[in-house]
Design a protein around this motif. Structure first.
Motif, PDB file in Angstrom:
ATOM      1  N   ALA A   1      12.161  33.756  40.083  1.00 17.10           N
ATOM      2  CA  ALA A   1      13.485  32.896  39.591  1.00 17.10           C
ATOM      3  C   ALA A   1      13.793  33.730  38.324  1.00 17.10           C
ATOM      4  O   ALA A   1      13.040  33.982  37.673  1.00 17.10           O
ATOM      5  N   VAL A   2      15.089  33.700  38.199  1.00 15.93           N
ATOM      6  CA  VAL A   2      15.836  34.358  37.048  1.00 15.93           C
ATOM      7  C   VAL A   2      16.671  33.500  36.359  1.00 15.93           C
ATOM      8  O   VAL A   2      17.436  32.815  37.180  1.00 15.93           O
ATOM      9  N   ASP A   3      16.813  33.595  35.389  1.00 12.09           N
ATOM     10  CA  ASP A   3      18.269  33.234  34.565  1.00 12.09           C
ATOM     11  C   ASP A   3      18.633  34.167  33.239  1.00 12.09           C
ATOM     12  O   ASP A   3      17.662  34.318  32.600  1.00 12.09           O
TER      13      ASP A   3
ATOM     14  N   GLU B   1      13.282  28.228  29.755  1.00  8.81           N
ATOM     15  CA  GLU B   1      12.442  27.530  29.175  1.00  8.81           C
ATOM     16  C   GLU B   1      12.219  26.098  29.880  1.00  8.81           C
ATOM     17  O   GLU B   1      11.515  25.479  30.174  1.00  8.81           O
ATOM     18  N   ALA B   2      13.753  25.470  30.139  1.00 10.91           N
ATOM     19  CA  ALA B   2      13.885  24.049  30.642  1.00 10.91           C
ATOM     20  C   ALA B   2      13.197  24.114  32.230  1.00 10.91           C
ATOM     21  O   ALA B   2      12.521  23.379  32.682  1.00 10.91           O
TER      22      ALA B   2
ATOM     23  N   ALA C   1       6.516  23.047  35.830  1.00  5.72           N
ATOM     24  CA  ALA C   1       5.215  22.819  35.386  1.00  5.72           C
ATOM     25  C   ALA C   1       4.948  21.432  35.606  1.00  5.72           C
ATOM     26  O   ALA C   1       3.900  20.744  36.281  1.00  5.72           O
ATOM     27  N   GLU C   2       5.590  20.379  35.170  1.00  7.83           N
ATOM     28  CA  GLU C   2       5.721  19.172  35.129  1.00  7.83           C
ATOM     29  C   GLU C   2       5.656  18.725  36.787  1.00  7.83           C
ATOM     30  O   GLU C   2       4.861  17.743  37.169  1.00  7.83           O
ATOM     31  N   ALA C   3       6.509  18.887  37.621  1.00  7.50           N
ATOM     32  CA  ALA C   3       6.507  18.938  39.006  1.00  7.50           C
ATOM     33  C   ALA C   3       5.295  19.059  39.810  1.00  7.50           C
ATOM     34  O   ALA C   3       4.533  18.464  40.449  1.00  7.50           O
ATOM     35  N   LEU C   4       4.592  20.457  39.367  1.00  6.77           N
ATOM     36  CA  LEU C   4       3.285  20.833  39.961  1.00  6.77           C
ATOM     37  C   LEU C   4       2.360  19.993  39.444  1.00  6.77           C
ATOM     38  O   LEU C   4       1.338  19.634  40.482  1.00  6.77           O
ATOM     39  N   THR C   5       2.335  19.531  38.136  1.00  7.20           N
ATOM     40  CA  THR C   5       1.296  18.768  37.544  1.00  7.20           C
ATOM     41  C   THR C   5       1.121  17.510  38.441  1.00  7.20           C
ATOM     42  O   THR C   5       0.135  16.856  38.800  1.00  7.20           O
TER      43      THR C   5
ATOM     44  N   TRP D   1       6.513  32.663  37.521  1.00  7.06           N
ATOM     45  CA  TRP D   1       7.717  32.599  38.637  1.00  7.06           C
ATOM     46  C   TRP D   1       8.999  32.626  37.946  1.00  7.06           C
ATOM     47  O   TRP D   1      10.210  33.226  38.490  1.00  7.06           O
ATOM     48  N   ILE D   2       9.229  32.259  36.533  1.00  4.46           N
ATOM     49  CA  ILE D   2      10.412  32.162  36.368  1.00  4.46           C
ATOM     50  C   ILE D   2      10.417  33.029  35.040  1.00  4.46           C
ATOM     51  O   ILE D   2       9.823  32.937  34.086  1.00  4.46           O
ATOM     52  N   SER D   3      11.627  33.980  34.929  1.00  7.80           N
ATOM     53  CA  SER D   3      11.663  34.937  33.775  1.00  7.80           C
ATOM     54  C   SER D   3      13.144  35.117  33.575  1.00  7.80           C
ATOM     55  O   SER D   3      14.268  34.818  34.079  1.00  7.80           O
ATOM     56  N   ARG D   4      13.384  35.695  32.355  1.00  8.73           N
ATOM     57  CA  ARG D   4      14.730  35.828  31.809  1.00  8.73           C
ATOM     58  C   ARG D   4      15.150  37.164  32.135  1.00  8.73           C
ATOM     59  O   ARG D   4      14.474  38.091  31.977  1.00  8.73           O
TER      60      ARG D   4
END
Length: 179
Positions: A63-65, A72-73, A79-83, A99-102
């Motif tokens: 995933a990118v944005d 960051e959000a 991470a919270e959902a996986l936990t 997974w998530i990068s800028r």
């Protein structure tokens, strides 16, 4: 809306009853994680059922944005959902960061292909961008001619990155039919 996100993921075939641990999902404009959180939950559920260690899921989602605050959000939300799905906190955080990068999706030259490309791309008229960026985008995407919206390039780039038999499923205005 969550029911629309679920429908898009379902239509793309990214469902928990499949072995998602063997699939690759791309979200090219992740925002605050509206697609990523449900996708991560579905992936965690499939991993549990398939007896796959969550730490082995690093290559399953990309995933990118372009906006660092969105990155960051999304990382926090994923991470919270996986936990909450029983993934160890340190592993969940590592996965979210992997997974998530800028990045500017339209300027990436992703070398991998994906089974599923999903999301809600931005709606920005190309003529509202700096001339140099307009020129770069236009040189990369044949769909960006005359007046155009960037979502058309997101569709073009997303389609290029699909594996044979892959599915692209975006929330999209119907203006592209006319354009």
């Amino acid at each position: 809306k969550p029911h629309i996100v679920d429908l898009i993921l379902d239509l793309a075939g990214y469902t928990s009853d499949r072995n998602l641990t063997e699939m690759r999902l791309l979200e090219p404009s992740c925002g605050n994680g509206a697609f990523l959180v449900p996708a991560a939950i579905r992936l965690a559920s499939a991993a549990k059922r398939e007896n796959v260690d969550p730490s082995d899921l690093v290559s399953c989602i990309t995933a990118v944005d372009i906006d660092l605050s969105h990155v960051e959000a999304s990382r926090i939300a994923v991470a919270e959902a996986l936990t909450a799905q029983g993934v160890r906190r340190d592993t969940a955080k590592r996965l979210a960061e992997a997974w998530i990068s800028r990045a500017d999706f339209l300027l990436t030259s992703e070398s991998q292909s994906f089974d599923v490309v999903v999301g809600n791309h931005p709606y920005i008229r190309i003529e509202h961008l700096a001339p140099k960026l307009q020129s770069e985008y236009r040189s990369r995407f044949v769909s960006l001619f005359d007046r155009a919206d960037l979502y058309v390039a997101f569709i073009e780039h997303g389609l290029r990155l699909l594996r044979d038999g892959g599915v692209l499923s975006f929330i999209c205005a119907d203006r592209w039919v006319l354009n």
